[in-house]
Design a protein around this motif. Structure first.
Motif, PDB file in Angstrom:
ATOM      1  N   ASP A  78       0.828  -1.209   0.000  1.00 42.73           N
ATOM      2  CA  ASP A  78       0.000   0.000   0.000  1.00 42.73           C
ATOM      3  C   ASP A  78       0.863   1.260   0.000  1.00 42.73           C
ATOM      4  O   ASP A  78       0.598   2.212  -0.742  1.00 42.73           O
ATOM      5  CB  ASP A  78      -0.909   0.027   1.230  1.00 42.73           C
ATOM      6  N   ILE A  79       1.881   1.276   0.836  1.00 44.22           N
ATOM      7  CA  ILE A  79       2.743   2.454   0.961  1.00 44.22           C
ATOM      8  C   ILE A  79       3.537   2.679  -0.319  1.00 44.22           C
ATOM      9  O   ILE A  79       3.628   3.804  -0.817  1.00 44.22           O
ATOM     10  CB  ILE A  79       3.667   2.311   2.179  1.00 44.22           C
ATOM     11  N   TYR A  80       4.100   1.628  -0.861  1.00 47.47           N
ATOM     12  CA  TYR A  80       4.850   1.757  -2.113  1.00 47.47           C
ATOM     13  C   TYR A  80       3.947   2.227  -3.247  1.00 47.47           C
ATOM     14  O   TYR A  80       4.348   3.058  -4.076  1.00 47.47           O
ATOM     15  CB  TYR A  80       5.508   0.430  -2.479  1.00 47.47           C
ATOM     16  N   PHE A  81       2.730   1.715  -3.307  1.00 52.09           N
ATOM     17  CA  PHE A  81       1.804   2.135  -4.358  1.00 52.09           C
ATOM     18  C   PHE A  81       1.474   3.628  -4.224  1.00 52.09           C
ATOM     19  O   PHE A  81       1.362   4.339  -5.227  1.00 52.09           O
ATOM     20  CB  PHE A  81       0.530   1.294  -4.325  1.00 52.09           C
ATOM     21  N   ASP A  82       1.297   4.117  -2.995  1.00 51.80           N
ATOM     22  CA  ASP A  82       1.045   5.547  -2.808  1.00 51.80           C
ATOM     23  C   ASP A  82       2.248   6.370  -3.248  1.00 51.80           C
ATOM     24  O   ASP A  82       2.101   7.472  -3.793  1.00 51.80           O
ATOM     25  CB  ASP A  82       0.688   5.849  -1.350  1.00 51.80           C
ATOM     26  N   TYR A  83       3.437   5.868  -3.008  1.00 53.42           N
ATOM     27  CA  TYR A  83       4.651   6.557  -3.453  1.00 53.42           C
ATOM     28  C   TYR A  83       4.653   6.685  -4.973  1.00 53.42           C
ATOM     29  O   TYR A  83       4.896   7.777  -5.517  1.00 53.42           O
ATOM     30  CB  TYR A  83       5.892   5.807  -2.977  1.00 53.42           C
ATOM     31  N   PHE A  84       4.376   5.596  -5.679  1.00 51.66           N
ATOM     32  CA  PHE A  84       4.368   5.648  -7.136  1.00 51.66           C
ATOM     33  C   PHE A  84       3.282   6.579  -7.652  1.00 51.66           C
ATOM     34  O   PHE A  84       3.496   7.338  -8.613  1.00 51.66           O
ATOM     35  CB  PHE A  84       4.186   4.247  -7.732  1.00 51.66           C
ATOM     36  N   LEU A  85       2.108   6.549  -7.014  1.00 52.38           N
ATOM     37  CA  LEU A  85       1.022   7.436  -7.419  1.00 52.38           C
ATOM     38  C   LEU A  85       1.410   8.890  -7.203  1.00 52.38           C
ATOM     39  O   LEU A  85       1.220   9.734  -8.092  1.00 52.38           O
ATOM     40  CB  LEU A  85      -0.258   7.108  -6.645  1.00 52.38           C
ATOM     41  N   ALA A  86       1.958   9.217  -6.042  1.00 52.33           N
ATOM     42  CA  ALA A  86       2.338  10.599  -5.729  1.00 52.33           C
ATOM     43  C   ALA A  86       3.452  11.081  -6.649  1.00 52.33           C
ATOM     44  O   ALA A  86       3.409  12.197  -7.179  1.00 52.33           O
ATOM     45  CB  ALA A  86       2.762  10.706  -4.268  1.00 52.33           C
ATOM     46  N   MET A  87       4.448  10.246  -6.854  1.00 53.95           N
ATOM     47  CA  MET A  87       5.602  10.611  -7.657  1.00 53.95           C
ATOM     48  C   MET A  87       5.205  10.903  -9.104  1.00 53.95           C
ATOM     49  O   MET A  87       5.725  11.823  -9.731  1.00 53.95           O
ATOM     50  CB  MET A  87       6.630   9.478  -7.609  1.00 53.95           C
ATOM     51  N   GLY A  88       4.270  10.142  -9.637  1.00 56.78           N
ATOM     52  CA  GLY A  88       3.846  10.335 -11.024  1.00 56.78           C
ATOM     53  C   GLY A  88       2.446  10.894 -11.144  1.00 56.78           C
ATOM     54  O   GLY A  88       1.758  10.638 -12.143  1.00 56.78           O
ATOM     55  N   PHE A  89       1.997  11.647 -10.143  1.00 54.50           N
ATOM     56  CA  PHE A  89       0.598  12.058 -10.060  1.00 54.50           C
ATOM     57  C   PHE A  89       0.133  12.797 -11.316  1.00 54.50           C
ATOM     58  O   PHE A  89      -0.936  12.501 -11.867  1.00 54.50           O
ATOM     59  CB  PHE A  89       0.368  12.925  -8.827  1.00 54.50           C
ATOM     60  N   LYS A  90       0.918  13.753 -11.771  1.00 57.76           N
ATOM     61  CA  LYS A  90       0.538  14.532 -12.959  1.00 57.76           C
ATOM     62  C   LYS A  90       0.434  13.618 -14.178  1.00 57.76           C
ATOM     63  O   LYS A  90      -0.507  13.729 -14.976  1.00 57.76           O
ATOM     64  CB  LYS A  90       1.577  15.624 -13.204  1.00 57.76           C
ATOM     65  N   ARG A  91       1.376  12.701 -14.317  1.00 58.03           N
ATOM     66  CA  ARG A  91       1.390  11.797 -15.465  1.00 58.03           C
ATOM     67  C   ARG A  91       0.210  10.823 -15.415  1.00 58.03           C
ATOM     68  O   ARG A  91      -0.434  10.549 -16.421  1.00 58.03           O
ATOM     69  CB  ARG A  91       2.713  11.031 -15.491  1.00 58.03           C
ATOM     70  N   TYR A  92      -0.091  10.291 -14.221  1.00 59.44           N
ATOM     71  CA  TYR A  92      -1.157   9.303 -14.104  1.00 59.44           C
ATOM     72  C   TYR A  92      -2.547   9.930 -14.149  1.00 59.44           C
ATOM     73  O   TYR A  92      -3.502   9.307 -14.612  1.00 59.44           O
ATOM     74  CB  TYR A  92      -1.036   8.529 -12.788  1.00 59.44           C
TER      75      TYR A  92
END
Length: 198
Positions: A78-92
């Motif tokens: 869950d934590i790693y997935f939030d990191y990936f979402l936050a890091m690429g938020f604009k792109r996703y």
């Protein structure tokens, strides 16, 4: 999924977002005491949890983490997935993470009276330290883990968790990027159907 993902997957209705955000703290049929949009968010939170628990990509990620984190593999996913979402938020998402979270923080303050006591207890620290935006950095993830170790007795060594993330980033991010469209489609369908809330 962790806080940021639950909020994002709620669509644009701030009350649905808040319901989803606090969903873990609302047990059984206690959701019935909330206004309708909060109830929709709480029920969506449960649907997301059930969906992720049974999704093969999430299970793949958990199995990758199990050797390092044991019974905490799901929490770390869950934590790693939030990191990936936050890091690429604009792109996703096509949205600014900063503006998205600022709007959510304002909504939390405006709807403070509806928050469960547990959330009221950490709300101001959560906002003032800008936790949601901090998910986009390794130092922010480390700090979130430190908080969880201190207050939730998470049995994970934060520095080792960051080392694992860096070492396995490509594989984990690949899993996340394949999973995100699936869970988004499920949530979009839920938000657009006539939910029976009684």
């Amino acid at each position: 999924m962790n806080y940021l993902a639950h909020i994002f997957l709620s669509g644009d209705n701030r009350k649905v977002q808040i319901g989803n955000f606090v969903g873990d703290a609302v047990k059984g049929r206690a959701y019935e005491k909330y206004p309708i949009d909060f109830r929709r968010g709480i029920l969506l939170h449960r649907a997301i949890d059930d969906y992720t628990d049974h999704h093969p990509l999430v299970r793949e990620a958990i199995e990758l983490l199990r050797g390092e984190f044991g019974r905490y593999a799901g929490v770390m996913t869950d934590i790693y997935f939030d990191y990936f979402l936050a890091m690429g938020f604009k792109r996703y998402t096509g949205k600014s993470l900063w503006r998205f979270t600022l709007g959510f923080y304002v909504a939390l303050v405006r709807n403070y009276r509806y928050l469960p006591e547990r959330f009221k207890g950490f709300l101001w620290h959560f906002i003032l330290t800008n936790r949601l935006v901090k998910y986009a950095s390794l130092s922010g993830i480390r700090r979130s883990l430190e908080i969880m170790v201190e207050y939730k007795h998470l049995g994970v060594e934060p520095d080792r968790a960051i080392e694992f993330l860096v070492a396995n980033r490509m594989q984990l991010q690949g899993i996340f990027e394949r999973f995100l469209p699936d869970v988004w489609e499920m949530c979009h369908a839920k938000l657009n159907e006539d939910l029976i809330i009684n």
